[in-house]
Write an enzyme that holds these catalytic residues in place. Structure first.
Site, PDB file in Angstrom:
ATOM      1  N   CYS A 217      -2.267   9.036   2.248  1.00  0.00           N
ATOM      2  CA  CYS A 217      -2.444   8.489   1.143  1.00  0.00           C
ATOM      3  C   CYS A 217      -3.181   8.931   0.094  1.00  0.00           C
ATOM      4  CB  CYS A 217      -1.877   7.201   1.183  1.00  0.00           C
ATOM      5  SG  CYS A 217      -3.128   6.199   1.970  1.00  0.00           S
TER       6      CYS A 217
ATOM      7  N   GLU B 132       0.846  -1.080  -0.158  1.00  0.00           N
ATOM      8  CA  GLU B 132       0.096  -0.045   0.016  1.00  0.00           C
ATOM      9  C   GLU B 132       1.000   1.157   0.094  1.00  0.00           C
ATOM     10  OE1 GLU B 132      -3.177   0.082  -0.310  1.00  0.00           O
ATOM     11  OE2 GLU B 132      -3.666  -1.953  -0.241  1.00  0.00           O
TER      12      GLU B 132
HETATM   13  P1  NAP Z   1       7.985   5.196   4.443  1.00  0.00           P
HETATM   14  O1  NAP Z   1       9.042   6.148   4.851  1.00  0.00           O
HETATM   15  O2  NAP Z   1       8.087   4.217   3.304  1.00  0.00           O
HETATM   16  O3  NAP Z   1       8.296   4.230   5.921  1.00  0.00           O
HETATM   17  C1  NAP Z   1       6.973   3.409   5.916  1.00  0.00           C
HETATM   18  C2  NAP Z   1       7.725   2.130   6.823  1.00  0.00           C
HETATM   19  O4  NAP Z   1       8.788   1.412   6.243  1.00  0.00           O
HETATM   20  C3  NAP Z   1       8.428   2.514   8.176  1.00  0.00           C
HETATM   21  O5  NAP Z   1       8.017   1.612   9.075  1.00  0.00           O
HETATM   22  C4  NAP Z   1       9.855   2.707   7.831  1.00  0.00           C
HETATM   23  O6  NAP Z   1      10.551   2.537   9.161  1.00  0.00           O
HETATM   24  C5  NAP Z   1       9.887   1.362   7.098  1.00  0.00           C
HETATM   25  N1  NAP Z   1      11.171   1.400   6.408  1.00  0.00           N
HETATM   26  C6  NAP Z   1      12.077   2.474   5.944  1.00  0.00           C
HETATM   27  N2  NAP Z   1      13.079   2.044   5.080  1.00  0.00           N
HETATM   28  C7  NAP Z   1      12.763   0.864   5.106  1.00  0.00           C
HETATM   29  C8  NAP Z   1      13.843  -0.037   4.306  1.00  0.00           C
HETATM   30  N3  NAP Z   1      14.865   0.017   3.755  1.00  0.00           N
HETATM   31  N4  NAP Z   1      13.249  -1.507   4.528  1.00  0.00           N
HETATM   32  C9  NAP Z   1      12.236  -1.871   5.069  1.00  0.00           C
HETATM   33  N5  NAP Z   1      11.403  -0.849   5.864  1.00  0.00           N
HETATM   34  C10 NAP Z   1      11.726   0.342   5.516  1.00  0.00           C
HETATM   35  O7  NAP Z   1       6.755   5.893   4.480  1.00  0.00           O
HETATM   36  P2  NAP Z   1       6.017   6.898   5.614  1.00  0.00           P
HETATM   37  O8  NAP Z   1       6.946   8.263   5.529  1.00  0.00           O
HETATM   38  O9  NAP Z   1       6.299   6.192   7.035  1.00  0.00           O
HETATM   39  O10 NAP Z   1       4.678   6.959   5.200  1.00  0.00           O
HETATM   40  C11 NAP Z   1       4.228   7.906   4.141  1.00  0.00           C
HETATM   41  C12 NAP Z   1       4.166   7.290   3.052  1.00  0.00           C
HETATM   42  O11 NAP Z   1       3.340   5.949   3.175  1.00  0.00           O
HETATM   43  C13 NAP Z   1       3.623   8.386   1.837  1.00  0.00           C
HETATM   44  O12 NAP Z   1       4.184   7.926   0.686  1.00  0.00           O
HETATM   45  C14 NAP Z   1       2.192   7.671   1.833  1.00  0.00           C
HETATM   46  O13 NAP Z   1       1.349   7.818   0.720  1.00  0.00           O
HETATM   47  C15 NAP Z   1       2.154   6.171   2.200  1.00  0.00           C
HETATM   48  N6  NAP Z   1       0.967   5.638   2.831  1.00  0.00           N
HETATM   49  C16 NAP Z   1       0.219   4.893   1.742  1.00  0.00           C
HETATM   50  C17 NAP Z   1      -0.932   4.259   2.427  1.00  0.00           C
HETATM   51  C18 NAP Z   1      -1.891   3.208   1.582  1.00  0.00           C
HETATM   52  O14 NAP Z   1      -2.727   2.690   2.153  1.00  0.00           O
HETATM   53  N7  NAP Z   1      -1.707   3.202   0.308  1.00  0.00           N
HETATM   54  C19 NAP Z   1      -1.371   4.610   3.776  1.00  0.00           C
HETATM   55  C20 NAP Z   1      -0.623   5.384   4.471  1.00  0.00           C
HETATM   56  C21 NAP Z   1       0.428   5.688   4.148  1.00  0.00           C
HETATM   57  P3  NAP Z   1      11.290   3.733   9.844  1.00  0.00           P
HETATM   58  O15 NAP Z   1      10.192   4.521  10.436  1.00  0.00           O
HETATM   59  O16 NAP Z   1      11.954   3.131  10.759  1.00  0.00           O
HETATM   60  O17 NAP Z   1      12.056   4.502   8.753  1.00  0.00           O
END
Ligand code: NAP
Ligand code: MG
Length: 497
Positions: free
Chosen positions: A299, A265
């Site tokens: 999102c 997602e």
């Molecule tokens: P993110 O930076 O991609 O982080 C998401 C998760 O991934 C966090 O738990 C993060 O951990 C972890 N992560 C980071 N680097 C990683 C790696 N190399 N390997 C494995 N896991 C890793 O996203 P975010 O800033 O938290 O959230 C915002 C984004 O999520 C936006 O793009 C939004 O559109 C999207 N989103 C999508 C939905 C949907 O349903 N489609 C819903 C909500 C949000 P850390 O926190 O420790 O870095």
């Protein structure tokens, strides 16, 4: 002792969240690194905890794999009961949970209460899911053979979640995965370890989830997230977050010693289309909510307003009038509608994009300097799809407005993006709206409503770079179970040689 209006007692608040449930025990993580969880509005440290290391991950996965078959063998009613009790626990602890969302994720009260409701809905839906898993008897073109399709839990599910709707988006994977007979290893976002992991783990524990079926491993994406994706134990990785990280996770899942399935997602670039025959007043009402709820950090939030020439001036006038009156600041004040962004780097990213958008020639109609992490609402006019402003997600209270001429122009503009999560169109002609919605390249499309919608029995998910798979209702069964073909040969078969 506090009581709810219906007479039930409010339990004592949960103990301080400085321990993690790892393989059945609440204890500190094994890493020497500490995680500081701060309130994004006032910077106060809410919790400090010891992060997890590789040994914690191995233990959690081992315990999950060991406990899972027994849990899968429990009666569906017993698994369902944990979910109904979890919904009750959420009711008793409503104020505690909402307060955590306000303090840890910078949610205004309206958003925190909505997130409480959606998370509660997820438990109600999960409770109904356990009895909806069915196998099938299949036709066979072979004498004496009986053929069956069995639905089985996948085993261990790895969940990696975001900070923006931490409680709901974590539970949207964790609770269906559990109720369908899986064990879960969860890595919460480092910005919200409590609401995206420790708090839901306490709720499930209080609801009677047997120990060891859910481990929560705090730590960075590279130190805990990547090893979890690469670990052979999880058979499905459910990742909710950015497209860039999701793509990386997908690559790792294929490189793991045992390849695994993915539920992704990811990001969005939601168009909000206002056609020439729209009810503009209604559209503006929806626009304000769909853009500014949770300061735009959703999102599905509107990322581009695409407005027909015929109603452009009216829409812009009414929209600006409303935006100028939006109250921003302390999320804990009842009338605040825009609170802080989650962290410094998100604020910096938004400010950089505001500057780029101005440099690209758009006009800033409303703006303002940040106060702490609170960015006042921004509106840009004169925006085109060629500007960087419309290519990526804002995740901030910034509204770019594009002007188009006619329905085809609006549709082309709406679909001119790598993303395809949600979309919305306003028209007084509902049939025209339906046709337009069906031509949108999005997993979700709404007619005469704003795009931030998630109903527990409706499919949620994206097309294109917004992800793979669907959540909610029966779609969650597809996500967290697998089909096994079992055939029984009742009579001896005659082989050709
Ligand atoms: P993110 O930076 O991609 O982080 C998401 C998760 O991934 C966090 O738990 C993060 O951990 C972890 N992560 C980071 N680097 C990683 C790696 N190399 N390997 C494995 N896991 C890793 O996203 P975010 O800033 O938290 O959230 C915002 C984004 O999520 C936006 O793009 C939004 O559109 C999207 N989103 C999508 C939905 C949907 O349903 N489609 C819903 C909500 C949000 P850390 O926190 O420790 O870095
Ligand atoms: Mg924080």
């Amino acid at each position: 002792v506090e009581r709810l209006p219906d007479g039930r007692f409010v339990p004592q608040a949960y103990p301080k969240f400085d321990l993690l449930p790892i393989a059945g025990l609440w204890r500190p993580g094994g890493s020497t690194k500490r995680l500081q969880d701060r309130n994004p509005y006032n910077g106060a440290i809410l919790v400090e905890l010891q992060q997890c290391d590789r040994a914690d991950l191995d233990l959690a996965c081992e315990e999950a794999a060991k406990r899972q078959p027994g849990w899968a063998g429990a009666l569906p009613a017993d698994r369902a009961a944990v979910m109904s009790r979890a919904a009750q626990v959420m009711e008793l602890r409503r104020e505690e949970i909402v307060t955590w969302l306000v303090q840890e994720s910078g949610s205004v009260r309206i958003k925190a209460e909505l997130e409480w409701q959606w998370a509660h809905d997820v438990f109600l839906e999960a409770a109904a899911l356990a009895h909806r898993v069915e196998g099938r008897l299949l036709p066979v073109d072979m004498p004496g053979k009986e053929s069956q399709a069995h639905r089985k839990p996948v085993g261990v599910v790895g969940v990696i979640g975001p900070w923006n709707w931490p409680l709901h988006l974590c539970l949207r994977s964790v609770s269906p995965a559990l109720v369908l007979g899986n064990a879960v290893v969860l890595k919460p976002s480092s910005d919200t370890p409590v609401t995206a992991g420790l708090l839901p783990a306490r709720i499930l524990e209080e609801a009677g989830l047997p120990a060891g079926l859910l481990s929560v491993l705090a730590g960075s994406g590279s130190e805990v997230g990547e090893p979890l994706v690469l670990h052979p134990a999880p058979r499905v990785i459910s990742f909710t977050g950015s497209t860039a990280v999701g793509r990386h996770v997908a690559r790792l899942a294929m490189e793991s010693p045992l390849i695994k399935r993915l539920e992704l997602e990811l990001g969005g670039n939601t168009p909000f289309v206002v056609l020439a025959d729209a009810d503009v007043e209604r559209a503006v009402d929806a626009a304000i909510f769909g853009k500014f709820l949770h300061q735009g950090q959703i999102c599905m939030a509107v990322n581009r307003f695409i407005v027909d020439d015929a109603v452009y001036d009216e829409f812009l006038g009414r929209f600006l009038d409303r935006v100028r009156r939006l109250k921003y600041g302390d999320p804990d004040m009842a009338d605040t509608l825009i609170g802080p962004l989650i962290n410094e780097s998100q604020l910096e990213k938004a400010r950089r994009r505001v500057r780029e958008t101005e440099q690209a020639g758009a006009r800033l109609a409303v703006g303002g300097e940040p106060q702490g992490l609170v960015l006042p609402p921004h509106v840009f006019t004169g925006v085109t799809n060629a500007m960087p402003a419309t290519r990526h997600e804002w995740f901030a209270p910034v509204a770019p407005i594009l002007r188009v001429a006619g329905e085809e122009d609006a549709l082309a503009s709406a679909n001119d993006t790598e993303y395809g999560l949600s979309g919305t169109v306003f028209t007084r002609d509902v049939e025209r709206g339906r046709r337009f919605a069906l031509r949108m390249q999005t997993g979700m499309a709404h007619v005469n409503d704003q795009p931030v919608n998630d109903l527990r029995f409706n499919p949620f998910g994206g097309e294109k770079n917004s992800g793979l798979g669907r959540f909610n209702g029966a779609w969650a069964i597809g996500a967290f179970t697998t089909d096994q073909w079992v055939s029984l040969q009742h009579e001896p078969r005659r082989y050709p040689f």
